[in-house]
Design an enzyme around this catalytic site. Sequence first.
Site, short mmCIF file in Angstrom:
data_model
loop_
_atom_site.label_atom_id
_atom_site.label_comp_id
_atom_site.label_asym_id
_atom_site.label_seq_id
_atom_site.Cartn_x
_atom_site.Cartn_y
_atom_site.Cartn_z
CB THR A 128 0.16 -3.26 0.89
OG1 THR A 128 1.44 -2.70 0.59
CG2 THR A 128 0.36 -4.72 1.28
CE1 TYR A 168 1.68 -3.79 6.09
CE2 TYR A 168 3.00 -3.60 4.11
CZ TYR A 168 1.90 -3.24 4.84
OH TYR A 168 0.99 -2.33 4.32
#
Length: 356
Positions: A128, A168
Amino acid sequence: MKVLITGGCGFLGSNLAAEFIKKNHQIFIIDSLVREGSLDNLNWLYSLAKKDQITFLKADICNQEVIFKFFKKFSQFDFICHVAGQVAMTKSILNPRKDFETNLLGTFNILEFTRLLSPKAFIAYSSTNKVYGDLNSLGIIETDTRYKLKDFPNGLDENIPLDFSTPYGCSKGAADQYVRDWSRVFGLKTVVFRHSSIYGGRQFSSVDQGWIGWFCKKAVEQKIAFNENKEIIPFTISGTGKQVRDVLNAKDLVNLYCCAYNRKENISGEIFNIGGGYKNSLSLIELFAILEDKLSLSKLNYLRINRRQSDQDCFIANIKKAKNILGWEPKISYSEGIESMINWSKKIINDQTNEI
């Protein structure tokens, strides 16, 4: 070819699985089926496949014993698309342990069992842009509709310093580095894709994840309410709405993974920033204008709430490296993609209405 897809019933995983089914490969899927729409996606994949073309395991990838037994039984995969994971930044803050277990421990399991039982496999890992943190040190220009990167007109390349932020970002970033290092230390063939925003069919978006799909769905709901002369319920956006991402259609992403496999001997250990590039960049405000035009709405009804923790004002991937090394670039414009996303949203809403 034997293709293992972790998270194969999720949005990206089901699109990958459908492509490999079409190419007559043998498909192995590991998925916990906890996300909304995952069971629907599994049934859809079965409808596409030939008899015995899919081998499915319902499991969480952080379950070491179960995943080891699966690898030991089938092993010798050719291609492993590791796209399973906890994907919402907001949920990682609410439950950081689960985020750690799924994203980092789960990835470690996949790497180790590949190393021990399927060492010739090529692993593509879905990382990501959040590994770069908030990007607060970058110069930002604010216009009427968007934020712009002052010093990076072509977007951000892979040399931007890592700066993990939120659970995250920490879990995905650490896993990202494990995947890279298992190539350097143990000789596994791996590649890391640091994705920006992905959207497309088979995506069951939520308020926490999948913003293109979520706002397309909200816009369609408002159009239906307008047509039926019902109350239009406003949705919420976090912050100003000027946040920018470069958006990439799932079909282009599937093509990326295929390109990577075809060049697997030359890209092991590489990392690529992946998105739609500058020409496919959008802010929320710009997306809303497109949706208003395509749905013939005078104005979408929404409320602003506080900015999300650790949100990036602007992330646009510089995809030059992927173009040069993989021979890949996006083909689907955001206009075409949003049109298809509106149609997918209509299908989801219709299916939900029929279930009531």
